[in-house]
Design an enzyme around this catalytic site. Structure first.
Site, short mmCIF file in Angstrom:
data_model
loop_
_atom_site.label_atom_id
_atom_site.label_comp_id
_atom_site.label_asym_id
_atom_site.label_seq_id
_atom_site.Cartn_x
_atom_site.Cartn_y
_atom_site.Cartn_z
N CYS A 191 -6.03 -42.90 -69.72
CA CYS A 191 -7.30 -43.34 -68.89
C CYS A 191 -8.61 -43.17 -69.75
O CYS A 191 -9.58 -43.80 -69.43
CB CYS A 191 -7.55 -42.41 -67.49
N HIS A 200 -14.54 -41.28 -65.77
CA HIS A 200 -14.41 -40.43 -67.12
C HIS A 200 -15.64 -41.03 -68.07
O HIS A 200 -15.78 -42.31 -68.23
CB HIS A 200 -13.39 -40.60 -67.99
P1 NAP Z 1 0.28 -37.25 -59.09
O1 NAP Z 1 -1.00 -37.29 -58.17
O2 NAP Z 1 1.00 -36.03 -59.29
O3 NAP Z 1 1.50 -38.15 -58.11
C1 NAP Z 1 2.89 -37.80 -58.81
C2 NAP Z 1 3.61 -38.92 -58.05
O4 NAP Z 1 5.15 -38.82 -58.59
C3 NAP Z 1 3.75 -38.61 -56.57
O5 NAP Z 1 4.04 -39.70 -55.61
C4 NAP Z 1 5.30 -37.90 -56.55
O6 NAP Z 1 6.08 -37.91 -55.25
C5 NAP Z 1 6.23 -38.56 -57.74
N1 NAP Z 1 7.04 -37.89 -58.17
C6 NAP Z 1 6.93 -36.47 -58.80
N2 NAP Z 1 8.02 -36.01 -59.21
C7 NAP Z 1 9.07 -37.04 -58.75
C8 NAP Z 1 10.41 -37.21 -58.95
N3 NAP Z 1 11.20 -36.31 -59.85
N4 NAP Z 1 11.10 -38.36 -58.67
C9 NAP Z 1 10.27 -39.25 -58.10
N5 NAP Z 1 8.92 -39.40 -57.98
C10 NAP Z 1 8.16 -38.28 -58.42
O7 NAP Z 1 0.10 -38.01 -60.38
P2 NAP Z 1 -0.95 -39.00 -60.91
O8 NAP Z 1 -2.38 -38.54 -61.17
O9 NAP Z 1 -0.81 -40.22 -59.51
O10 NAP Z 1 -0.42 -39.71 -62.13
C11 NAP Z 1 0.97 -40.48 -62.23
C12 NAP Z 1 1.06 -41.15 -63.46
O11 NAP Z 1 -0.16 -41.78 -63.90
C13 NAP Z 1 1.18 -40.01 -64.72
O12 NAP Z 1 2.22 -40.37 -65.66
C14 NAP Z 1 -0.27 -40.03 -65.09
O13 NAP Z 1 -0.24 -39.54 -66.51
C15 NAP Z 1 -0.80 -41.36 -64.94
N6 NAP Z 1 -2.18 -41.66 -65.05
C16 NAP Z 1 -2.78 -41.13 -64.28
C17 NAP Z 1 -4.07 -41.33 -64.23
C18 NAP Z 1 -5.24 -40.64 -63.29
O14 NAP Z 1 -6.41 -41.03 -63.47
N7 NAP Z 1 -4.66 -39.69 -62.38
C19 NAP Z 1 -4.73 -42.14 -65.15
C20 NAP Z 1 -3.84 -42.72 -66.08
C21 NAP Z 1 -2.69 -42.70 -65.81
P3 NAP Z 1 5.96 -36.70 -54.36
O15 NAP Z 1 4.68 -36.67 -53.65
O16 NAP Z 1 7.12 -36.95 -53.50
O17 NAP Z 1 6.11 -35.42 -55.09
#
Ligand code: NAP
Length: 349
Positions: free
Chosen positions: A149, A242
């Protein structure tokens, strides 16, 4: 025209929620499947998700039953917001089963046959999919990724300057929003009245991903751009958006006006494709010294534009400026939707 059905992996998370929000009313795609961890599987989406966005959960998604992230999902392609540790195996398994996977996760970004795609910058990198499909052993499934990001905002001015003057070196200091850490993210007692330096894994991503994005796909492999990048990252107490402070060294002489003009004149190879999520212009130059600011500028271009502040001479390198991009839209969910739009236009979904 029938809308393509989309499965969202990690649908309950920060990125997953944005994906659902952005697909609500999308002209080509609709959310048909929501999938997450075993803690959420089997529950209705509205029960499983701790919804944090200002718009309500779309009515068509509320009652969907959350699925486990396994092959066999009833959709045309998936958008993934899985944590990297989970994405590595899960996305590979889905792609091998014949599913196009468009991912936000970091786990496959730097693999030698995986496009790290920004449609406005390197759509020709999709040629790597021919090689990847041979590795995965199928005709239909593949993985396409979008960048980190902070990388994504940075790489737009870098692309404009590399094209026009050649770029030798970049120094960047980031001030990254809380939503970038997912939910629940940093504990309030760690971040209130504070700035947290050195976000784990981020500096390496910002120092390497732009080299692949600005590099070339040549003779069946990626050739990195020859630019030196140094990054220092910080988590700050801002909800979304950001901010990055950047200094650059060019390969040829230019004035600050030339540099600003090169960014203003940036054009994209996908402009004529009229993709629904592509902002016009994608890079907005602000002339006021106190811009960009996260609260005022993160939603420009519906969260898909990169806002760059005034360009000034840098006494150490050549020029300096600030930029801002919305981390969960341009930096994640919006970038993945735009990638899907490009793939659809090219008949690859
Ligand atoms: P997050 O809020 O922690 O959400 C994680 C998601 O993954 C939830 O839906 C969770 O489901 C699911 N999950 C966790 N463990 C799992 C498993 N073992 N099997 C299947 N599903 C699982 O994370 P996020 O910020 O959305 O980030 C998601 C991805 O995008 C990451 O790889 C991150 O690096 C990338 N990313 C994020 C951003 C940002 O600004 N946040 C920007 C760029 C890239 P439950 O609710 O059921 O636990």
């Amino acid at each position: 025209m029938r809308k393509l059905s989309v499965g969202i992996l990690g649908a309950t998370g920060t990125v997953g929620q944005r994906l659902i929000q952005l697909l609500d009313g999308h002209p080509w795609f609709e959310t048909a499947v929501v999938a997450a961890s075993d803690n959420s599987a089997g529950k209705r989406y509205e029960e499983a998700a701790h919804w944090l966005l200002e718009t309500p959960i779309p009515a068509s998604v509320r009652q969907l039953v959350v699925q486990p992230c396994r092959p066999g999902l009833a959709c045309d392609f998936v958008l993934s917001g899985l944590p990297s540790r989970v994405a590595r195996e899960t996305e590979l398994e889905l792609a091998k089963s014949g599913m196009p996977v468009i991912s936000n996760a970091g786990s496959h970004r730097m693999e030698p046959d995986v496009p790290l795609l920004i449609p406005e910058i390197n759509p020709e990198h999709l040629a790597a999919l021919d090689v990847q499909k041979r590795r995965l052993g199928g005709a239909k499934g593949y993985i396409v990724t979008n960048p980190n990001c902070s990388t994504i905002g940075l790489v737009f001015p870098m692309a404009a300057l590399e094209r026009k003057f050649g770029l030798e070196a970049v120094h960047v200091v980031t001030m990254q929003a809380l939503s970038g850490a997912g939910y629940p993210g940093e504990a309030s007692l760690d971040i209130i009245d504070n700035v947290l330096p050195a976000i784990e894994g981020e500096e390496e991503k910002i120092e390497t991903e732009p080299l692949k994005i600005l590099g070339r796909w040549k003779e069946s492999k990626f050739e990195d751009a020859a630019i030196r990048i140094s990054a220092l990252t910080h988590r700050v107490s801002v909800r979304d958006g950001h901010l990055e402070a950047v200094s650059v060294k060019l390969r040829t002489a230019a004035s600050a006006q030339d540099v600003a003009e090169a960014m203003r004149a940036f054009t994209s190879p996908i402009d004529e494709l009229a993709l629904p999520s592509a902002p016009r212009p994608v890079m907005i130059l602000e002339s006021h010294a106190q811009r960009p600011q996260p609260r005022l500028d993160r939603d420009r271009g519906h969260g898909m534009a990169v806002v760059v502040g005034p360009v000034a001479p840098c006494p150490v390198l050549d020029f300096k400026f600030r930029l801002l991009s919305h981390n969960t839209i341009r930096g994640a969910a919006g970038a993945a939707v735009l990638n899907a739009e490009l793939l659809h236009r090219k008949g690859m979904l």
